[in-house]
Design an enzyme around this catalytic site. Sequence first.
Site, short mmCIF file in Angstrom:
data_model
loop_
_atom_site.label_atom_id
_atom_site.label_comp_id
_atom_site.label_asym_id
_atom_site.label_seq_id
_atom_site.Cartn_x
_atom_site.Cartn_y
_atom_site.Cartn_z
N GLN A 33 23.20 -0.19 -25.16
CA GLN A 33 24.88 0.43 -25.41
C GLN A 33 24.59 0.96 -24.38
O GLN A 33 23.61 2.28 -23.49
CB GLN A 33 24.61 0.93 -26.50
CG GLN A 33 23.76 2.37 -27.01
CD GLN A 33 24.38 2.78 -28.06
OE1 GLN A 33 25.01 2.25 -28.96
NE2 GLN A 33 24.46 4.47 -28.35
N HIS A 61 20.33 0.00 -28.86
CA HIS A 61 20.58 -0.01 -29.74
C HIS A 61 20.28 -0.83 -30.70
O HIS A 61 19.91 0.16 -32.42
CB HIS A 61 22.50 -1.04 -30.07
CG HIS A 61 22.92 -1.23 -30.66
ND1 HIS A 61 24.27 -1.38 -31.16
CD2 HIS A 61 22.71 -0.69 -32.42
CE1 HIS A 61 24.28 -1.77 -32.30
NE2 HIS A 61 23.64 -1.48 -33.35
N GLU A 115 18.72 1.28 -38.65
CA GLU A 115 17.69 -0.35 -37.39
C GLU A 115 16.55 -1.28 -38.18
O GLU A 115 16.11 -2.37 -37.80
CB GLU A 115 17.93 0.28 -36.56
CG GLU A 115 18.88 0.69 -34.94
CD GLU A 115 19.92 -0.89 -35.04
OE1 GLU A 115 19.56 -2.02 -34.86
OE2 GLU A 115 21.14 -0.73 -35.60
N HIS A 119 16.91 -4.68 -39.19
CA HIS A 119 16.67 -5.70 -38.82
C HIS A 119 14.59 -5.48 -38.78
O HIS A 119 13.85 -7.01 -38.09
CB HIS A 119 17.17 -5.73 -37.08
CG HIS A 119 18.55 -5.58 -36.40
ND1 HIS A 119 19.26 -6.39 -36.97
CD2 HIS A 119 19.19 -4.39 -37.28
CE1 HIS A 119 20.42 -6.40 -36.78
NE2 HIS A 119 20.62 -5.52 -36.43
P1 5GP Z 1 29.59 -6.27 -34.27
O1 5GP Z 1 30.11 -7.20 -35.49
O2 5GP Z 1 29.81 -4.97 -34.43
O3 5GP Z 1 29.22 -7.17 -33.03
O4 5GP Z 1 27.42 -5.85 -35.05
C1 5GP Z 1 27.35 -5.39 -35.88
C2 5GP Z 1 26.28 -5.52 -36.29
O5 5GP Z 1 26.19 -7.07 -36.87
C3 5GP Z 1 25.00 -4.93 -35.31
O6 5GP Z 1 25.15 -4.44 -34.87
C4 5GP Z 1 23.61 -6.15 -35.28
O7 5GP Z 1 22.77 -5.05 -36.93
C5 5GP Z 1 24.29 -6.85 -36.24
N1 5GP Z 1 25.03 -8.46 -35.36
C6 5GP Z 1 25.69 -8.09 -34.72
N2 5GP Z 1 26.27 -9.60 -33.93
C7 5GP Z 1 24.47 -9.99 -34.14
C8 5GP Z 1 23.32 -11.27 -33.18
O8 5GP Z 1 24.14 -11.54 -32.91
N3 5GP Z 1 22.52 -11.06 -33.74
C9 5GP Z 1 22.07 -10.43 -34.65
N4 5GP Z 1 20.26 -10.75 -35.29
N5 5GP Z 1 22.35 -8.93 -35.37
C10 5GP Z 1 23.73 -8.67 -34.70
P1 5GP Z 2 24.16 -2.05 -36.74
O1 5GP Z 2 24.55 -2.52 -38.04
O2 5GP Z 2 25.34 -2.68 -35.87
O3 5GP Z 2 22.61 -2.31 -35.94
O4 5GP Z 2 24.52 -0.38 -36.62
C1 5GP Z 2 24.60 0.03 -37.19
C2 5GP Z 2 25.12 1.01 -37.64
O5 5GP Z 2 24.44 2.12 -36.87
C3 5GP Z 2 26.74 1.54 -37.90
O6 5GP Z 2 26.74 1.99 -39.01
C4 5GP Z 2 26.83 3.03 -37.23
O7 5GP Z 2 27.69 3.72 -37.54
C5 5GP Z 2 24.92 3.33 -37.19
N1 5GP Z 2 25.42 4.37 -35.33
C6 5GP Z 2 24.56 5.55 -35.39
N2 5GP Z 2 24.44 5.55 -33.87
C7 5GP Z 2 24.95 5.01 -33.30
C8 5GP Z 2 24.89 4.35 -32.00
O8 5GP Z 2 24.44 5.88 -31.30
N3 5GP Z 2 25.15 3.00 -32.30
C9 5GP Z 2 25.55 2.01 -32.63
N4 5GP Z 2 26.24 1.14 -32.16
N5 5GP Z 2 25.57 2.67 -33.93
C10 5GP Z 2 25.13 3.22 -34.74
#
Ligand code: 5GP
Ligand code: 5GP
Length: 226
Positions: A33, A61, A115, A119
Amino acid sequence: MKSRVVLIQILVLQLLVVVCVSQNYDFFYFVQQWPGSYCDTSNGCCYPTTTGKPATNFSIHGLWPNYNDASYPSNCDSNYPFDPSQISDLVSSLQISWPSLSCPSSDDTSFWSHEWDKHGTCSESVLNEHGYFAAALNLKGQVNLLQILKSTGIQPDGGFYNVNSITQAIAGAVGYTPGIDCNKDTSGNSQLYQIYLCVDTSGANFIECPILPSTKCSSSIEFPSF
Ligand code: 5GP
Ligand code: 5GP
């Protein structure tokens, strides 16, 4: 007869072992990011409590197991939750390369924990917790996205750049086409938020993406300062 039963039992056991240790994903997205774009939104951002404002650089990220059809597994093993003691030797590197910018300020651990739980547990047959975070740091060290962009005149100066020129600059330097993800600043401008690169199932090598994430970017996007 008895030896045949034992043989079948051994075969079933071997099959179980193969099923259990084989990875259940096709590739990883390695997602970085741009902190300037994370902060430059209506939500804003907060700096880590322990280290303050992160360096002016792309940061990690996540490293996300994914399927070739664009779907992905998540939260795969609640029996193996994030354990900070497993990565104590990596903390200083993670603070530099994987800072958390969400509010309220934290010491980053909650971001790493999220994370890993969401994941990392989906690739634990290949990478244990230490291996997962070490793999992400290693990938970060293999490509310097900011340097690549700057060397083609694409600077975080608040200016607007053609999204294709960003894609091509990275593809030219890394050898693989990245996915570009945008968010919006407070005025509604599309801006460079995240860069996706694809990685093989070992977590060590970049590959061509089997499928690129769909893009929300306008053709011309802002690259805000940080
Ligand atoms: P957003 O809806 O903000 O793009 O994604 C929210 C969260 O969903 C991401 O931080 C990530 O954890 C998961 N995510 C979104 N798109 C993808 C994807 O294409 N692949 C995977 N493995 N996770 C994703
Ligand atoms: P994702 O599910 O989208 O992979 O993870 C995003 C989650 O991590 C959200 O709950 C967000 O609030 C938290 N988070 C903490 N620090 C960060 C950051 O620096 N960047 C992003 N994209 N998410 C963060």
